[in-house]
Design a protein around this motif. Structure first.
Motif, short mmCIF file in Angstrom:
data_model
loop_
_atom_site.label_atom_id
_atom_site.label_comp_id
_atom_site.label_asym_id
_atom_site.label_seq_id
_atom_site.Cartn_x
_atom_site.Cartn_y
_atom_site.Cartn_z
N ARG A 265 -40.91 99.49 105.91
CA ARG A 265 -42.20 99.02 106.41
C ARG A 265 -43.34 99.44 105.48
NH1 ARG A 265 -44.57 101.34 111.97
NH2 ARG A 265 -44.61 103.19 110.63
N ARG A 266 -43.31 100.70 105.01
CA ARG A 266 -44.35 101.21 104.11
C ARG A 266 -44.39 100.40 102.81
NH1 ARG A 266 -42.82 105.98 104.13
NH2 ARG A 266 -41.65 106.04 102.17
N ARG A 267 -43.24 100.12 102.24
CA ARG A 267 -43.18 99.33 101.00
C ARG A 267 -43.62 97.90 101.24
NH1 ARG A 267 -37.46 99.64 98.52
NH2 ARG A 267 -38.55 98.41 96.93
N ALA A 268 -43.20 97.34 102.38
CA ALA A 268 -43.57 95.94 102.69
C ALA A 268 -45.07 95.80 102.88
CB ALA A 268 -42.82 95.47 103.94
N ARG A 269 -45.70 96.80 103.52
CA ARG A 269 -47.15 96.74 103.70
C ARG A 269 -47.88 96.79 102.36
NH1 ARG A 269 -48.04 100.76 108.95
NH2 ARG A 269 -47.75 99.13 110.56
#
Length: 256
Positions: free
Chosen positions: A39-43
């Motif tokens: 999620r952190r990378r996707a954001r």
């Protein structure tokens, strides 16, 4: 070499796309610690993508520089958008504009002010309805003169084959801070004489358009040399006028 770099870039993009598509399909079953990292990378990735999309949509929505595209009457045999409204000019603007000072190669401002408080500036059109890439803004502050006109010289093609059965049409888009009258005067030099036809711009109409029917002129077709238009502004003091577009077309008059 550039082709190889482009091919490698496409392969990397394809791999990245497959990677995120696979993660999206498995998100419902992914362990929570791993899902949190994804999620952190996707954001972070989404932030860059959103920026690219926003800038691209803004730029691609602008009228294309150099565009000479605009609606023309049926039978048009010549059409033209002056360079100030079509492409960037070297000097974008002028302040305290003197009499007979030019902006670009085709536009000249005429006035008889003792002290000039006039400015001219080319600006980029950004509205979705704009067909012209650029507009022309004129600011008038204190005005102590008796006349103010913007002259647009037309190219030689405008008079090539010009006949008395031609109709010259001028279309424009005008924005003003407060109402004023604008007149368009068509000038055609033929030999020692200059034929002049004056029309008032219908500024309250949805389509601001005037036509000059040469059938009612005394034009000597064999001696036509040059054509230009005067835009005459009545009562321009303390006003800002923006010409978002200015186009011309020529067609033979329909015979009945």
């Amino acid at each position: 070499m550039a082709r190889t770099g482009g091919f490698i870039e496409r392969i990397l993009q394809w791999g990245q796309s497959r990677y995120w598509a696979r993660n999206a399909r498995k998100a419902a079953q992914t362990d929570l610690p791993l899902l949190r990292r994804q999620r952190r990378r996707a954001r972070g990735l989404r932030m860059h993508l959103d920026t690219l999309i926003s800038v691209a949509e803004s730029r691609l929505a602008l009228p294309i520089i150099g565009s000479n595209s605009f609606p023309k009457p049926h039978g048009t045999d010549w059409s033209w958008r002056p360079a100030v409204w079509r492409e960037p000019i070297p000097v974008k603007g002028r302040a305290a504009v003197e009499n007979k000072e030019t902006l670009g190669d085709e536009v000249t401002l005429f006035h008889d002010c003792r002290i000039s408080e006039l400015t001219l500036r080319q600006l980029r059109n950004t509205s979705e309805k704009d067909l012209a890439p650029f507009g022309l803004r004129m600011d008038v502050f204190r005005f102590d003169g008796s006349f103010l006109s913007l002259v647009v010289d037309m190219p030689p093609e405008a008079v090539d084959g010009l006949r008395r059965n031609h109709v010259i049409r001028m279309d424009t888009i005008v924005e003003m801070e407060k109402p004023l009258e604008i007149f368009a005067r068509l000038n055609i030099r033929h030999g020692p004489n200059t034929e002049q036809i004056v029309r008032e711009l219908p500024l309250q109409a949805e389509d601001i358009r005037v036509e000059f029917d040469l059938a009612y002129s005394n034009l000597n077709e064999k001696r036509v040399e040059k054509m230009w238009i005067d835009l005459i502004f009545e009562g321009p003091e303390m006003n800002q006028v923006i010409l978002r577009d200015l186009t011309f077309s020529r067609r033979p008059r329909a015979e009945f």
